[in-house]
Design an enzyme around this catalytic site. Structure first.
Site, short mmCIF file in Angstrom:
data_model
loop_
_atom_site.label_atom_id
_atom_site.label_comp_id
_atom_site.label_asym_id
_atom_site.label_seq_id
_atom_site.Cartn_x
_atom_site.Cartn_y
_atom_site.Cartn_z
N SER A 150 -2.54 -6.31 -4.15
CA SER A 150 -1.23 -5.65 -4.23
C SER A 150 -0.23 -6.68 -4.73
CB SER A 150 -0.81 -5.17 -2.83
OG SER A 150 0.54 -4.75 -2.83
N TYR A 163 0.15 -6.26 6.42
CA TYR A 163 -0.28 -5.81 5.09
C TYR A 163 -0.14 -6.95 4.08
CZ TYR A 163 -0.67 -2.81 0.94
OH TYR A 163 -1.07 -2.24 -0.26
N SER A 166 -2.64 -9.68 4.68
CA SER A 166 -4.00 -9.28 4.31
C SER A 166 -4.17 -9.31 2.80
CB SER A 166 -4.34 -7.89 4.87
OG SER A 166 -3.63 -6.86 4.20
P1 NAI Z 1 -4.77 6.12 -0.70
O1 NAI Z 1 -4.30 6.25 0.70
O2 NAI Z 1 -4.56 7.24 -1.65
O3 NAI Z 1 -6.31 5.72 -0.72
C1 NAI Z 1 -6.86 4.81 0.20
C2 NAI Z 1 -8.23 5.30 0.60
O4 NAI Z 1 -8.80 4.34 1.50
C3 NAI Z 1 -8.16 6.65 1.34
O5 NAI Z 1 -9.06 7.59 0.75
C4 NAI Z 1 -8.56 6.30 2.75
O6 NAI Z 1 -9.24 7.33 3.43
C5 NAI Z 1 -9.46 5.07 2.52
N1 NAI Z 1 -9.57 4.30 3.75
C6 NAI Z 1 -8.57 3.79 4.52
N2 NAI Z 1 -9.07 3.23 5.62
C7 NAI Z 1 -10.43 3.37 5.55
C8 NAI Z 1 -11.50 3.00 6.39
N3 NAI Z 1 -11.29 2.39 7.57
N4 NAI Z 1 -12.77 3.30 6.01
C9 NAI Z 1 -13.00 3.94 4.85
N5 NAI Z 1 -12.02 4.33 4.02
C10 NAI Z 1 -10.75 4.04 4.35
O7 NAI Z 1 -4.05 4.80 -1.22
P2 NAI Z 1 -4.18 3.95 -2.57
O8 NAI Z 1 -2.81 3.58 -2.91
O9 NAI Z 1 -5.03 4.59 -3.57
O10 NAI Z 1 -4.89 2.63 -2.00
C11 NAI Z 1 -5.93 1.96 -2.65
C12 NAI Z 1 -5.69 0.46 -2.58
O11 NAI Z 1 -4.54 0.15 -3.34
C13 NAI Z 1 -5.41 -0.06 -1.17
O12 NAI Z 1 -6.14 -1.26 -0.98
C14 NAI Z 1 -3.92 -0.32 -1.18
O13 NAI Z 1 -3.55 -1.32 -0.27
C15 NAI Z 1 -3.71 -0.74 -2.62
N6 NAI Z 1 -2.33 -0.65 -3.11
C16 NAI Z 1 -1.63 0.54 -3.17
C17 NAI Z 1 -0.36 0.58 -3.72
C18 NAI Z 1 0.42 1.86 -3.89
O14 NAI Z 1 1.58 1.82 -4.27
N7 NAI Z 1 -0.14 3.00 -3.65
C19 NAI Z 1 0.28 -0.65 -4.19
C20 NAI Z 1 -0.53 -1.82 -4.08
C21 NAI Z 1 -1.77 -1.80 -3.55
#
Ligand code: NAI
Length: 259
Positions: A150, A163, A166
């Site tokens: 991120s 966050y 991490s």
């Molecule tokens: P999202 O919430 O749409 O997707 C995250 C996915 O991870 C979800 O499907 C969720 O069920 C899964 N997940 C969470 N905890 C879990 C667990 N214990 N076991 C299995 N699956 C689990 O969010 P997004 O944004 O697509 O996130 C993807 C990555 O991008 C993450 O690592 C997040 O930190 C990172 N990120 C997101 C940003 C944003 O603006 N949306 C910005 C920077 C980084």
């Protein structure tokens, strides 16, 4: 005249594992790999969302192996990796993407449990997936690890220190392993997304998003998950063979804006 390159820009037939693929960037990444002809293993704790991802890939003629797994359950990770590698006959690419963002003022009563819950998913699970995938990546002719960090891995914001810490950990893990595994030809890179429209940001009102983007982002908007997935997939190409240890911002220019 000699051809410039023997490096392949094709992912056809490559075996890929994407965590957190039930939503947002993980789902977009899984779709893109499948569209490029890769076999895709998808993992998420959200079984329903994961099945939607898998059904869409199958519906488009792709090959998918879906497993509902909570990645904070350490013991579930090695079997999940083994299942994908067995079904596909190997593993070439690991995309560590599953993540959680939990608010945590440093003085809050539940700070320590939030810290542990955040690290379990955002950093510990990344390590366990890499360790489980490593024998397969070593056997590949183009082993690739892409970790989703991120812009919080490059700077900091208030009230989300677990966050932020991490994600700095993900950047450090990426850099160290790039050096450690370079001699084996395995590349290790991370993506640092800025503000992206996903499940993680869906609670933020549209008006607040628009205001934030106008003020902070040179491209003046939130990004779409596919715009991040495109870079993730590019780093996984056999042709991306001389890029390792990079922490690449996909943030509409947010990190370089001073005024
Ligand atoms: P999202 O919430 O749409 O997707 C995250 C996915 O991870 C979800 O499907 C969720 O069920 C899964 N997940 C969470 N905890 C879990 C667990 N214990 N076991 C299995 N699956 C689990 O969010 P997004 O944004 O697509 O996130 C993807 C990555 O991008 C993450 O690592 C997040 O930190 C990172 N990120 C997101 C940003 C944003 O603006 N949306 C910005 C920077 C980084």
């Amino acid at each position: 005249m000699a051809r410039l390159t023997k490096l392949s820009r094709s992912l056809a037939g490559r075996n890929v594992l994407v965590t957190g693929a039930a939503s947002g960037m993980g789902r977009a990444t899984a779709f893109l790999f499948a569209d490029e002809g890769a076999r895709v293993g998808v993992v998420d704790r959200n079984a329903e969302g994961l099945e939607e991802t898998a059904a869409a890939i199958r519906g488009a003629g792709g090959e998918v192996c879906a497993q509902a797994v909570d990645v904070s359950h350490t013991g579930a990770i090695a079997p999940a990796v083994a299942t994908v590698a067995e079904q596909f006959g190997g593993l070439d690419v690991l995309v560590n993407n599953a993540g959680v963002s939990l608010a945590a003022p440093i003085g809050a009563d539940d700070f320590e449990s939030t810290w542990r819950a955040t690290f379990a998913v955002n950093l510990d699970a990344y390590v366990h997936f890499i360790r489980a995938a490593l024998p397969h990546l070593r056997a590949s002719d183009a082993g690739r690890i892409v970790n989703v960090a991120s812009t919080e891995g490059l700077g900091g914001s208030a009230f989300i220190s677990p966050y932020t810490a991490s994600k700095h950990g993900v950047v450090g893990l990426t850099r160290s392993l790039a050096v450690e595994l370079g001699g084996e030809g395995i590349t290790v890179n991370c993506i640092c997304p800025g503000p992206i429209h996903t499940g993680m940001t869906q609670e933020i009102p549209d008006e607040a998003k628009t205001k934030f983007a106008r003020r902070r982002v040179p491209l003046r908007r939130y990004g779409d998950p596919e715009e991040v997935a495109q870079l993730t997939v590019s780093l996984a190409l056999p042709a991306a063979s001389y890029v390792t240890g990079a922490a690449l911002a996909v943030d509409g220019g947010m990190r370089v804006k001073n005024n």
